[in-house]
Design a protein around this motif. Structure first.
Motif, PDB file in Angstrom:
ATOM      1  N   ASP A 168       0.871  -1.172   0.000  1.00 31.16           N
ATOM      2  CA  ASP A 168       0.000   0.000   0.000  1.00 31.16           C
ATOM      3  C   ASP A 168       0.907   1.221   0.000  1.00 31.16           C
ATOM      4  O   ASP A 168       1.531   1.552   1.020  1.00 31.16           O
ATOM      5  N   ALA A 169       0.952   1.871  -1.157  1.00 29.61           N
ATOM      6  CA  ALA A 169       1.935   2.922  -1.382  1.00 29.61           C
ATOM      7  C   ALA A 169       1.560   4.257  -0.756  1.00 29.61           C
ATOM      8  O   ALA A 169       2.272   5.243  -0.946  1.00 29.61           O
ATOM      9  N   VAL A 170       0.476   4.307   0.008  1.00 28.88           N
ATOM     10  CA  VAL A 170       0.212   5.552   0.737  1.00 28.88           C
ATOM     11  C   VAL A 170       0.801   5.510   2.154  1.00 28.88           C
ATOM     12  O   VAL A 170       0.688   6.472   2.894  1.00 28.88           O
ATOM     13  N   PHE A 171       1.428   4.390   2.498  1.00 28.61           N
ATOM     14  CA  PHE A 171       2.063   4.291   3.811  1.00 28.61           C
ATOM     15  C   PHE A 171       3.554   3.985   3.647  1.00 28.61           C
ATOM     16  O   PHE A 171       3.927   3.037   2.975  1.00 28.61           O
ATOM     17  N   HIS A 219       6.133   2.556 -11.637  1.00 25.31           N
ATOM     18  CA  HIS A 219       5.026   3.044 -10.803  1.00 25.31           C
ATOM     19  C   HIS A 219       3.823   3.157 -11.727  1.00 25.31           C
ATOM     20  O   HIS A 219       3.797   4.007 -12.613  1.00 25.31           O
ATOM     21  N   SER A 220       2.868   2.240 -11.558  1.00 20.20           N
ATOM     22  CA  SER A 220       1.688   2.252 -12.422  1.00 20.20           C
ATOM     23  C   SER A 220       0.450   2.275 -11.547  1.00 20.20           C
ATOM     24  O   SER A 220      -0.409   1.397 -11.640  1.00 20.20           O
ATOM     25  N   LEU A 221       0.377   3.265 -10.664  1.00 25.66           N
ATOM     26  CA  LEU A 221      -0.755   3.311  -9.747  1.00 25.66           C
ATOM     27  C   LEU A 221      -1.201   4.743  -9.518  1.00 25.66           C
ATOM     28  O   LEU A 221      -0.417   5.688  -9.614  1.00 25.66           O
ATOM     29  N   ALA A 232      -2.439  16.069  -9.307  1.00 23.88           N
ATOM     30  CA  ALA A 232      -1.514  14.986  -8.929  1.00 23.88           C
ATOM     31  C   ALA A 232      -0.611  14.628 -10.110  1.00 23.88           C
ATOM     32  O   ALA A 232       0.584  14.382  -9.936  1.00 23.88           O
ATOM     33  N   LYS A 233      -1.159  14.616 -11.324  1.00 25.70           N
ATOM     34  CA  LYS A 233      -0.342  14.293 -12.498  1.00 25.70           C
ATOM     35  C   LYS A 233       0.637  15.434 -12.799  1.00 25.70           C
ATOM     36  O   LYS A 233       1.764  15.186 -13.238  1.00 25.70           O
ATOM     37  N   ALA A 234       0.218  16.682 -12.561  1.00 28.13           N
ATOM     38  CA  ALA A 234       1.138  17.813 -12.750  1.00 28.13           C
ATOM     39  C   ALA A 234       2.316  17.687 -11.784  1.00 28.13           C
ATOM     40  O   ALA A 234       3.483  17.903 -12.159  1.00 28.13           O
ATOM     41  N   GLY A 290      -2.236   7.586 -23.531  1.00 32.62           N
ATOM     42  CA  GLY A 290      -3.601   7.821 -23.985  1.00 32.62           C
ATOM     43  C   GLY A 290      -4.572   6.931 -23.217  1.00 32.62           C
ATOM     44  O   GLY A 290      -4.170   6.164 -22.346  1.00 32.62           O
ATOM     45  N   PRO A 291      -5.863   7.054 -23.534  1.00 32.16           N
ATOM     46  CA  PRO A 291      -6.896   6.365 -22.756  1.00 32.16           C
ATOM     47  C   PRO A 291      -6.923   4.850 -22.959  1.00 32.16           C
ATOM     48  O   PRO A 291      -6.799   4.368 -24.081  1.00 32.16           O
ATOM     49  N   LEU A 292      -7.076   4.131 -21.854  1.00 35.41           N
ATOM     50  CA  LEU A 292      -7.164   2.660 -21.854  1.00 35.41           C
ATOM     51  C   LEU A 292      -8.299   2.245 -20.916  1.00 35.41           C
ATOM     52  O   LEU A 292      -8.419   2.780 -19.817  1.00 35.41           O
TER      53      LEU A 292
END
Ligand code: NAI
Length: 286
Positions: free
Chosen positions: A73-76, A119-121, A189-191, A218-220
């Motif tokens: 859990d990458a928020v901790f 990092h794909s989250l 967050a993306k910026a 692009g969109p997936l």
């Protein structure tokens, strides 16, 4: 020796993380995954039951091997950060050592080092709310899960990354252009993620000889994208307006990630690389 990759943010076979794992495996890398704790059980049992075997197929006909799946859990960042309600949540009780620091310690113990960090989250609890209606909690949660999570992963992994290593994250053009519907602070967050890509490229390049790039995809139709609610519209818009009027496949993003992680890209760092059929270059729709 083949390269070893840790890919954070894989919990099914539909998203960019899975496709990146496949492209890296096809290029000969050893695959370690970091899977969000609440999604771990279903993912591992589906893997065991062969539910992903069809999509594990590599171009040479063999099946992608996943050496190990780590709960994450990458928020901790470490156990002290985990609040009581998460600690006692039954979806978390079955797993242990899933904070960033502990995962990296486990990887170090198991394998010693890695070469590639992906990092794909992303997560934004208020993504369906316009920014103008987003709460402080929602905004900060989006930044924590989607931007700081990369800083934390790189901060902890960099010391065990081999020189010449590479890290890659996934971003979206909503960071720099208005995409109505991508709310809750996810555009912010993306910026942040893209700006951090540049600063971290400098710092990790100097300190660890590690490269840092991000793919603006692009969109997936992934699980996360379906939760936002406008993915079909974005795919149609792209097909109608992009220079290449075809649907984007996750594999196309996976292949660029494999290139960026390879020595072929040894002088590319601090970059935002568009893999979007060229849509970013358009000024108006057609
Ligand atoms: P996905 O659903 O396959 O991947 C998101 C993953 O993040 C999931 O596996 C989820 O379990 C995990 N996750 C969420 N919170 C987490 C946490 N706290 N700790 C660890 N893992 C956590 O969806 P997708 O779309 O492939 O997303 C991957 C990346 O691609 C994200 O950064 C997303 O913003 C980005 N992206 C996606 C686009 C799309 O259209 N699908 C377009 C451009 C970028």
């Amino acid at each position: 020796r083949g390269k070893r990759a840790f890919i954070a943010g894989v919990a099914d076979d539909n998203g960019y993380g899975w496709a990146i794992a496949k492209s890296l495996a096809a290029a000969g890398a050893e695959i370690l995954l970091g899977t969000w704790v609440p999604a771990l059980n279903i993912f591992e049992s589906s893997l065991r039951r062969g539910k992903f075997d069809e999509s594990r197929k590599l171009p040479d006909g063999s099946l992608m091997e996943i050496t190990k799946v780590y709960p994450l859990d990458a928020v901790f960042d470490n156990p002290d950060d985990v609040p009581e309600d998460i600690k006692s949540n039954k979806r978390y009780l079955g797993s242990s050592k899933w904070t960033v620091k502990e995962v990296v310690e486990s990887v170090k113990q198991d394998f010693g080092s890695i070469d590639i960090l992906v990092h794909s989250l992303a997560n934004g609890p208020e993504v369906v709310k316009p920014l103008l209606e987003t709460s402080r909690y929602g905004y900060l949660a989006a930044i924590s899960a989607s931007s700081y999570s990369f800083i934390s992963l790189l901060q902890h992994f960099a010391p065990i990354m081999n020189p010449g290593g590479a890290s890659i994250s996934l971003t979206y053009i909503a960071s720099e252009r208005i995409i109505p519907g991508y709310g809750g602070g996810m555009s912010s967050a993306k910026a942040a993620l893209e700006s951090d890509t540049r600063v971290l490229a400098f710092e990790a390049g100097r300190k660890h000889r590690v490269r840092v790039n991000t793919i603006s995809a692009g969109p997936l139709r992934s699980r996360a994208a379906k939760a936002i609610g406008f993915i079909d519209m974005m795919i149609d818009y792209s097909s109608a307006n992009a220079p290449l009027p075809k649907e984007l496949s996750a594999e196309e993003v996976g292949n660029v990630a494999a290139f960026l992680a390879s020595p072929l890209a040894s002088a590319i760092t601090g970059s935002v690389v568009y893999v979007d059929n060229g849509l970013n270059a358009m000024g108006v729709g057609v």
